[in-house]
Structures are given as structure tokens and as C-alpha cells.
Motif scaffolding. Sequence first.
Motif, short mmCIF file in Angstrom:
data_model
loop_
_atom_site.label_atom_id
_atom_site.label_comp_id
_atom_site.label_asym_id
_atom_site.label_seq_id
_atom_site.Cartn_x
_atom_site.Cartn_y
_atom_site.Cartn_z
N ASP A 24 0.72 46.25 39.61
CA ASP A 24 0.06 47.51 39.96
C ASP A 24 0.35 48.58 38.90
N SER A 25 1.58 48.63 38.41
CA SER A 25 1.94 49.63 37.40
C SER A 25 1.25 49.35 36.08
N PHE A 28 -2.28 50.53 36.38
CA PHE A 28 -2.34 51.99 36.25
C PHE A 28 -2.32 52.42 34.78
N GLN A 44 -11.05 50.84 40.71
CA GLN A 44 -9.84 50.08 41.00
C GLN A 44 -10.09 48.62 40.64
N GLU A 81 -1.74 50.55 44.62
CA GLU A 81 -2.45 51.81 44.41
C GLU A 81 -3.70 51.65 43.55
N ASN A 82 -3.76 50.60 42.75
CA ASN A 82 -4.83 50.50 41.76
C ASN A 82 -5.69 49.25 41.92
#
Length: 202
Positions: A24-25, A28, A44, A81-82
Motif C-alpha cells: 500500500d505504501s 502511494f 486507486q 488506502e490506495n
Amino acid sequence: MKTDKAKPIKWSENIIIADADYVDSVAFDLIVNFERMLGRPLPQADFSQWVVDVALDGNMHPGSHETQVVLLHDNSKSRMENFNPSDYDGKLNGTAFKDGNLGEFIINSIAVDGKIANKESSMSDLLHTVLGQQDVKRIMLIPDDDTRPAISRLLRNADEDKHITLFAMQPFEGGNFRQEILGYSLMNALGIRASEIDKLGQ
């Protein structure tokens, strides 16, 4: 839900084990950098597309396969989150989807409580178990940077008949495994086209 402890776990021939927080990071970082370079917003990442791309980079060939996808994440995180879909319990854990070329992908998420076991030990334990399963023929791993040394040590004595691919953003000291760049699968899942990348180099 009650479980039958006497019933052995049925492992698929193909296993993807990912540190979902790390993935996820990286997504991002790619979004931030490529939105600036391309001059357009990015959606996303398509979770299903990303998983299929990982399988392809892991050298899976077309067929009616079954692939287990295990997402390890910090128990303080309820979602990616992404990505879309992103919610671990509501949208990902215990679900499955079928790809027309590669078959069925079964998704499971595991929340890791840092007080009891960190993701490094959890991934190492899971990998150790999977390496000992005769039914498992192909393993694709996406550990974070801190976990890769421990994973590399575990893979040094892996059986030759296990087709193992380790995904990272930078090449890593070799072992008994193939290496692939994680960013390629994420870029495709984010809808970044090859033609756009080519224009950046002109």
C-alpha cells in the motif's frame, strides 16, 4: 465460527504472500510521483488486476489454476488506502475472484498484533509452513524492506521444485529465488500505460 482442528489445511499449488501495508505504501509513492510526472490524477489501484499481474510476473501460465493470496497487515489498519477494493474484513478477507486466463484467486487477510508477533516473524512462520507443503509448487512473496533478509535466509535451502519469486522495488542479494520489480505490477494496476512511460523518456 467453529473450525475442525483435525482437518488439515488444503493448500493451493500457487501462493502469494504479501505485506499489505508495504504494498500500500509503495502504491502511494507511485501515485504521488506519477501524478506529478504524467500531469493527471491516478485512480486507486485495481486490487484484482494487481494480483493477476503478480501471478504473471511469478511466471504463472494460462490455465485453470487456484491461487491463495495471503495479506498480512498491522491490526491497526482496517483497509488499504490506495486500492479498490480495500477493506480487509468487509471486501477482501474470505473472498475470491476468477480471472479468465489464470483461474481462481482466493483472498485471506491476517491482522498482525505487534505485541504478540510482528510481520517479519508472521511472514517467516507462514513461509516456513508453505515451503514444507508438497502441494505448493509456486510461491510469490512481497515482504517489506526490513523483512527481506530473514526471508532470503529461509529461501536459501528451499527445494528446487518450488518456483519462488520475490518482489521488491530494488534488486536484492540473490538466493534460491527469482526476483521481480514490484512497481511494474502496481503501475499496471494504477492504469499507467506503457506509452505514457515511453513519452517521459523522450
